[in-house]
Design an enzyme around this catalytic site. Structure first.
Site, short mmCIF file in Angstrom:
data_model
loop_
_atom_site.label_atom_id
_atom_site.label_comp_id
_atom_site.label_asym_id
_atom_site.label_seq_id
_atom_site.Cartn_x
_atom_site.Cartn_y
_atom_site.Cartn_z
N ASP A 1 0.87 -1.17 0.00
CA ASP A 1 0.00 0.00 0.00
C ASP A 1 0.92 1.24 0.00
O ASP A 1 2.15 1.15 0.09
CB ASP A 1 -0.96 -0.02 1.19
CG ASP A 1 -2.18 0.86 0.95
OD1 ASP A 1 -2.12 1.74 0.08
OD2 ASP A 1 -3.20 0.70 1.65
C1 BGC Z 1 -5.06 3.14 0.18
C2 BGC Z 1 -5.33 2.08 -0.85
C3 BGC Z 1 -5.14 2.65 -2.24
C4 BGC Z 1 -3.76 3.25 -2.35
C5 BGC Z 1 -3.44 3.81 -3.72
C6 BGC Z 1 -3.78 3.89 -0.07
O1 BGC Z 1 -3.63 4.98 0.77
O2 BGC Z 1 -5.03 2.54 1.45
O3 BGC Z 1 -6.61 1.54 -0.69
O4 BGC Z 1 -5.33 1.66 -3.21
O5 BGC Z 1 -3.64 4.28 -1.40
O6 BGC Z 1 -4.12 4.97 -3.95
#
Ligand code: BGC
Length: 753
Positions: A314
């Site tokens: 993430d």
């Molecule tokens: C979120 C994810 C997301 C990623 C990319 C993160 O902060 O937890 O769900 O896919 O960002 O944008």
């Protein structure tokens, strides 16, 4: 009554989704995978270490653009030097995100084409894989079709809506030149306070599995290389959604038994459905950040669950091993921990040092080359499966259904079935537009589109109406269109005195309350109660004595116990999306019959947040009664404009053996005067078990349309495996004994031998 000597320990590790299982391959897939692995091996043999660490790097589009990360120059402009440095010199294999807001398809065409042109300048010529959060439609492309969010979709209790949302999302995402979406969320929404609750399919594992699998199938189809399919990303693996404090990215403690029974199954079901990639949970579980937990990322994910696709971090989570979790002293050590734990691709997302440091770690022997080859092999395979080697840039002219009326209608239908009618005193709804004079529409969520859509709408937080799709309606717009502009008065409700005066002159009041958009950290709250000014608005309106219809538009259940008796009718929509205003108006005025049901337990009190599948001891009340389960509305609740009668619950036999099955049937009669849809819910309770059983578990559901006066028979087939739980030895078992069946208000018993 069962005795434990006779417990039949049906160890079902091969049969049910949530447990360790050997990977079964048939002859065809063996041939296919050996062909593919030889293609991967041949390709790997042509790559240098620089090429490989570049492939494992995912950077945000911010690092390619004019301006600073998180603060790009407008309009978006590429910086040629950065393009060359990132895509050619560092050979970065993946780019993500949108640099702040959605783009038109023309802008995406320019972005994707430019990036792939630069990718072709490096020696390996491996195309870049672009990833995006297409959460409820292709939300980072202007004017794309926006659907209800996941929790709202779950309110339909019809997985076909999840599938349709995914199919359209795949089409419109490819139409934007992007082959990889970071969805669906498969975390269970079991804490009402959590700011990402609305991104889940609710609290029940069976419902999540059905919705999640339909979504994965809709997004990926049989072949992710098709021009209208994309790779999905199951997220956030593992244990993200139940932080002790109910806030985003805070410590989670989950016992192995709960993990197996409530957290892993939706992911396992999606793995079995062929999901191509997985995003790792940002948090720490039981004191270990998941990004550095080899037991989760390798032993569980690969060896037990049999996942063979790409594991991406993430956002910035390797960096957070240093700055937040403090398990690594610096970025380089963190990279070593994460990659050795099993990460394939790092969503870095801004720091271009990642590939440089990873290369050093390999040269220093900290990260073995075999680990790198394994990850790069998976990434190459995904790029190949997506058809990127043949067509790194799609034919942008081939998508004439983008943002079509056909897609909007699908979103409307989903929204319509997602609205949950919670209360309807004396049939206050539907409103009779022909006899009703002036209607006061009021409340902070009455005249906004952003609140219907929620987060991940054109921007990350989805708060800025500047990005609203032109021509889409707020609830106020839809009511005006239905009832005539001259017959509708509007206030935003901030001035209660003025709003009360308007109510005095109206025949009915529609008050629209709830939340403004948010996601992730900015959505943390200290109090789940609906803000006081909104409660006060309803209390003030009560004085005027007019019928009050309350519509809640929110991402999680904000508590309204203080005012719940005031409105004549209450309806909730958990971010029902861009087309929902018309759906809501159609329900209000009786053009549509509501059929949504709650996929969560709606709490009554802030200190009593609980799921429907709680334990027996959860029932214990301070007055020593067993009346301690006291939500505002129960999981599965939802009213219709017609009524359904359940009768004739019957079972094919009284006993089933370990390899047998039982058919449970019930007749459902629409005894009202209008057609409607009913979600028939099958609950089963294990009467006695060696681990304290839940009071009941949802074991099946079916949404059926029934004409007035007609009766439909609904059937469920249940095997002992469907009744399994994770036992004392942390293995899936079904124990012999009695099971109680509950459908509607009917009950029955059967026995597992
Ligand atoms: C979120 C994810 C997301 C990623 C990319 C993160 O902060 O937890 O769900 O896919 O960002 O944008």
């Amino acid at each position: 009554m069962k005795t434990f000597q006779f417990l039949l320990m049906v160890v079902i590790s091969l049969a049910i989704t949530a447990c360790a299982k050997p990977v079964v391959t048939d002859a065809t897939s063996q041939v296919k995978s050996s062909m593919e692995s030889s293609w991967v091996d041949e390709k790997l043999a042509t790559l240098s270490l620089e090429d490989k660490v570049g492939e494992m790097t995912q950077l945000s589009i911010d690092v390619l653009a004019e301006g600073q990360p998180y603060n790009l120059v407008e309009p978006f402009t590429f910086n040629e030097e950065k393009l060359k440095n990132v895509l050619v010199d560092l050979r970065v294999g993946s780019i993500l995100n949108c640099g702040g807001h959605a783009y038109t398809r023309d802008e995406w065409k320019h972005i994707i084409t430019t990036i792939q042109e630069y990718a072709m300048m490096k020696e390996s010529k491996i195309p870049v894989i672009y990833g995006i959060d297409a959460i409820h439609g292709t939300n980072y492309t202007m004017e794309s079709t926006l659907f209800p969010q996941e929790l709202s979709t779950a309110c339909t209790w019809d997985p076909e809506f999840a599938r349709q949302c995914a199919e359209v999302t795949a089409y419109e995402t490819r139409a934007s030149g992007i082959p990889w979406s970071f969805s669906p969320v498969l975390d269970a929404g079991r804490d009402a306070r959590w700011p990402r609750l609305w991104e889940t399919y609710g609290e029940d594992i069976h419902l999540i599995k059905k919705m999640g699998v339909a979504y994965v199938e809709g997004l990926q189809g049989d072949n992710i290389g098709a021009t209208d399919k994309v790779a999905c990303t199951m997220k956030h693996f593992l244990g993200y959604s139940t932080p002790m404090r109910g806030k985003d990215r805070m410590p989670v403690y989950i016992h192995e038994r709960q993990l197996k029974e409530y957290v892993i199954p939706p992911f396992q079901a999606a793995v079995d459905a062929g999901a191509n990639s997985i995003m790792i949970c940002s948090g720490e579980m039981n004191g270990i950040p998941v990004h550095a937990d080899e037991k989760i990322l390798k032993d569980l994910l690969r060896d037990e669950m049999g996942f063979t696709g790409v594991a991406v971090t993430d956002w910035e989570d390797i960096g957070y091993l240093v700055s937040r979790h403090r398990v690594a002293k610096d970025f380089k050590e963190a990279i070593g921990q994460a990659i050795n734990a099993g990460i394939d691709m790092a969503m870095v997302p801004m720091d271009t040092k990642f590939p440089v440091l990873l290369k050093e770690l390999v040269e220093e022997g900290v990260v073995p080359m075999s680990r790198i080859d394994e990850s790069v092999g998976r990434i190459l395979q995904m790029k190949k499966d997506l058809g990127l080697f043949e067509n790194p840039v799609p034919d942008f002219n081939a998508y004439d259904k983008f943002a079509s009326d056909e897609f909007a209608q699908m979103s409307y239908e989903a929204a319509k079935e997602s609205m949950v009618l919670l209360e309807n005193k004396n049939n206050a709804l539907p409103l009779d537009g022909s006899t009703l004079g002036n209607i006061l529409v009021t409340g902070p969520n009455a005249n906004t589109l952003t609140c219907l859509n929620g987060g991940w709408t054109r921007t990350w937080q989805g708060t800025d109406p500047k990005w609203d799709t032109p021509g889409k309606w707020s609830i106020l717009d839809a009511i005006k269109a239905e009832h005539g502009e001259a017959n509708v008065t509007y206030t935003d409700g901030s001035d209660i005195g003025n709003t009360k005066s308007s109510a005095a002159n109206a025949d009915a009041v529609i008050v629209v309350l709830g939340e403004t958009p948010y996601t992730e950290k900015p959505g943390d709250i200290d109090d789940i109660t609906l803000p006081q000014d909104q409660l006060d608005l309803v209390k003030g309106l009560k004085d005027e004595g007019k019928p009050i219809i309350l519509i809640m538009i929110e991402g999680r259940p904000r508590l309204i116990n203080d005012i719940v008796d005031i409105p004549d009718a209450i309806m909730v929509g958990f971010l029902p999306g861009e087309e929902s205003a018309r759906a809501i108006s159609d329900i209000l005025f009786g053009k549509a019959n509501p059929s949504g049901k709650l996929p969560i337990t709606y709490p009554k009190f802030p200190n009593d947040i609980i799921t429907y599948d709680h334990k027996g001891t959860d029932l214990a009340h301070r007055d020593f009664s067993m009346n301690g389960f006291n939500p505002q509305w129960e999981f599965g609740h939802g009213l219709s404009y017609t009524t359904f009668d359940y009768s004739n619950l019957r079972m094919s036999q009284e006993k089933i053996t370990s390899n047998g099955s039982i058919t449970i049937q019930v007749d459902v009669t629409n005894n009202g005067t209008r057609k409607g849809k009913e979600v028939v819910q099958l609950y089963i309770a294990d009467k006695v078990a060696s681990v304290t059983p839940c009071v009941k578990r949802l074991r099946g559901f079916d949404k059926v349309a029934i004409a007035p006066g007609a009766t439909e028979t609904v059937s469920f087939t249940i095997t002992p495996q469907d009744l399994a739980f994770v036992g004392r030895e942390n293995e899936w078992i079904t124990e012999a004994g009695e099971f109680e069946v509950m459908i509607g208000d009917l009950k029955g018993m059967f026995e597992v031998e």
